[in-house]
Design a protein around this motif. Structure first.
Motif, PDB file in Angstrom:
ATOM      1  N   SER A   1      45.055  40.600  50.257  1.00 64.66           N
ATOM      2  CA  SER A   1      45.587  40.178  49.088  1.00 64.66           C
ATOM      3  C   SER A   1      45.003  40.230  47.808  1.00 64.66           C
ATOM      4  CB  SER A   1      45.971  38.430  48.982  1.00 64.66           C
ATOM      5  OG  SER A   1      44.903  37.713  49.246  1.00 64.66           O
ATOM      6  N   SER A   2      43.578  40.767  47.824  1.00 67.68           N
ATOM      7  CA  SER A   2      42.952  40.918  46.590  1.00 67.68           C
ATOM      8  C   SER A   2      42.635  42.558  46.042  1.00 67.68           C
ATOM      9  CB  SER A   2      41.536  40.270  46.663  1.00 67.68           C
ATOM     10  OG  SER A   2      40.630  40.515  45.750  1.00 67.68           O
TER      11      SER A   2
ATOM     12  N   ASP B   1      39.745  44.921  46.139  1.00 71.99           N
ATOM     13  CA  ASP B   1      38.584  44.543  45.293  1.00 71.99           C
ATOM     14  C   ASP B   1      37.588  43.739  45.535  1.00 71.99           C
ATOM     15  OD1 ASP B   1      37.877  42.075  42.900  1.00 71.99           O
ATOM     16  OD2 ASP B   1      37.798  44.296  42.177  1.00 71.99           O
ATOM     17  N   LEU B   2      36.532  44.111  45.805  1.00 70.14           N
ATOM     18  CA  LEU B   2      35.326  43.153  46.162  1.00 70.14           C
ATOM     19  C   LEU B   2      34.624  42.957  44.806  1.00 70.14           C
ATOM     20  CD1 LEU B   2      34.153  45.372  49.345  1.00 70.14           C
ATOM     21  CD2 LEU B   2      35.699  43.025  49.393  1.00 70.14           C
ATOM     22  N   ILE B   3      34.727  41.916  44.268  1.00 74.25           N
ATOM     23  CA  ILE B   3      34.369  41.865  42.853  1.00 74.25           C
ATOM     24  C   ILE B   3      33.109  42.184  42.509  1.00 74.25           C
ATOM     25  CG2 ILE B   3      33.482  39.308  42.808  1.00 74.25           C
ATOM     26  CD1 ILE B   3      36.195  40.698  40.382  1.00 74.25           C
TER      27      ILE B   3
ATOM     28  N   GLY C   1      38.936  43.712  37.001  1.00 69.91           N
ATOM     29  CA  GLY C   1      39.082  42.499  37.822  1.00 69.91           C
ATOM     30  C   GLY C   1      39.659  42.657  39.174  1.00 69.91           C
ATOM     31  N   ASP C   2      39.974  41.370  39.684  1.00 66.90           N
ATOM     32  CA  ASP C   2      40.959  41.389  40.842  1.00 66.90           C
ATOM     33  C   ASP C   2      42.119  40.603  40.449  1.00 66.90           C
ATOM     34  OD1 ASP C   2      39.851  38.592  42.933  1.00 66.90           O
ATOM     35  OD2 ASP C   2      39.266  38.625  40.928  1.00 66.90           O
ATOM     36  N   ARG C   3      43.137  40.792  41.458  1.00 66.79           N
ATOM     37  CA  ARG C   3      44.345  40.135  41.205  1.00 66.79           C
ATOM     38  C   ARG C   3      44.806  39.492  42.596  1.00 66.79           C
ATOM     39  NH1 ARG C   3      49.753  41.422  41.448  1.00 66.79           N
ATOM     40  NH2 ARG C   3      49.123  43.815  41.492  1.00 66.79           N
ATOM     41  N   LYS C   4      45.017  38.363  42.762  1.00 68.92           N
ATOM     42  CA  LYS C   4      45.326  37.807  44.006  1.00 68.92           C
ATOM     43  C   LYS C   4      46.676  37.907  44.232  1.00 68.92           C
ATOM     44  CE  LYS C   4      41.038  36.536  45.050  1.00 68.92           C
ATOM     45  NZ  LYS C   4      40.356  37.066  46.395  1.00 68.92           N
TER      46      LYS C   4
END
Length: 214
Positions: free
Chosen positions: A191-192, A130-132, A156-159
């Motif tokens: 990690s994203s 994910d590159l927000i 969205g992104d999740r870490k």
């Protein structure tokens, strides 16, 4: 083999290459078993539509013999063909073929198959990074459509706690009618990852009237 002028890698007008020359195929020389072999050879799912001139007519040379595939061959040119040669093919009869898209995109870990972590299969299953700034609802909508999951509700992104192998996608490449696998650029560790929620398959009812029974 290749499919031209379709809406994705898995649809279009069929052409076959032999002796350095590409030829279209006449509908009369091609059947469902032949279509299964072509779809498999292209890495696509099962054939869903087989129809002459579906993707335009062509002036290209015609393949002159009938394919006689059993349906299990790995390549069209591995199939037997008839001994007799066809000299003509009626206008509007060049084979147009639509294969189903391969099952290479999924959402996992959500409340339904239309929500969760976006994963893509290129040899093995990995999440998409994910590159927000570039994963917008418009981009996500194309993925929801590809999954037959209606429209995009959120993205969205999740870490995660540690880096893992992920796929990098060119988001500008993701368009309606395109397949997500066509937009993969590389694999790296991150990690994203992308979390996506789609609305679910939409059911449209036209011309319905509700009647209250007293």
């Amino acid at each position: 083999v290749k499919l031209l002028d379709g809406t994705s890698l898995c649809s279009g007008r069929l052409e076959v290459k032999s002796n350095q020359r590409w030829s279209s195929v006449c509908e009369a020389d091609f059947d469902q078993q032949d279509a299964e072999v072509v779809c498999r050879e292209l890495g696509c799912g099962a054939p869903s539509v087989l129809q002459g001139a579906l993707y335009g007519e062509v002036e290209a040379p015609m393949w002159t013999k009938e394919f006689q595939c059993g349906g299990q061959e790995s390549a069209l040119l591995d199939c037997r063909s008839s001994g007799s040669a066809r000299n003509t093919c009626s206008p509007g009869k060049a084979v147009g073929l639509t294969c189903s898209e391969p099952d290479d995109v999924r959402l996992v870990g959500g409340a339904s198959r239309c929500a969760g972590t976006l994963e893509l299969k290129q040899g093995d299953w990995r999440p998409v990074s994910d590159l927000i700034s570039v994963w917008t609802l418009k981009t996500a909508a194309s993925v929801c459509r590809e999954l037959d999951c209606g429209s995009a509700v959120s993205v969205g992104d999740r870490k995660e706690s540690s880096d893992r192998p992920v796929w990098r996608i060119i988001s500008d490449c993701v368009q309606p009618g395109s397949a997500l696998r066509e937009c993969v650029t590389s694999s790296f560790y991150s990690s994203s990852i992308v979390d996506l929620t789609c609305s679910g398959k939409q059911v449209t009812i036209n011309d319905c009237h509700l009647i209250n029974l007293q």
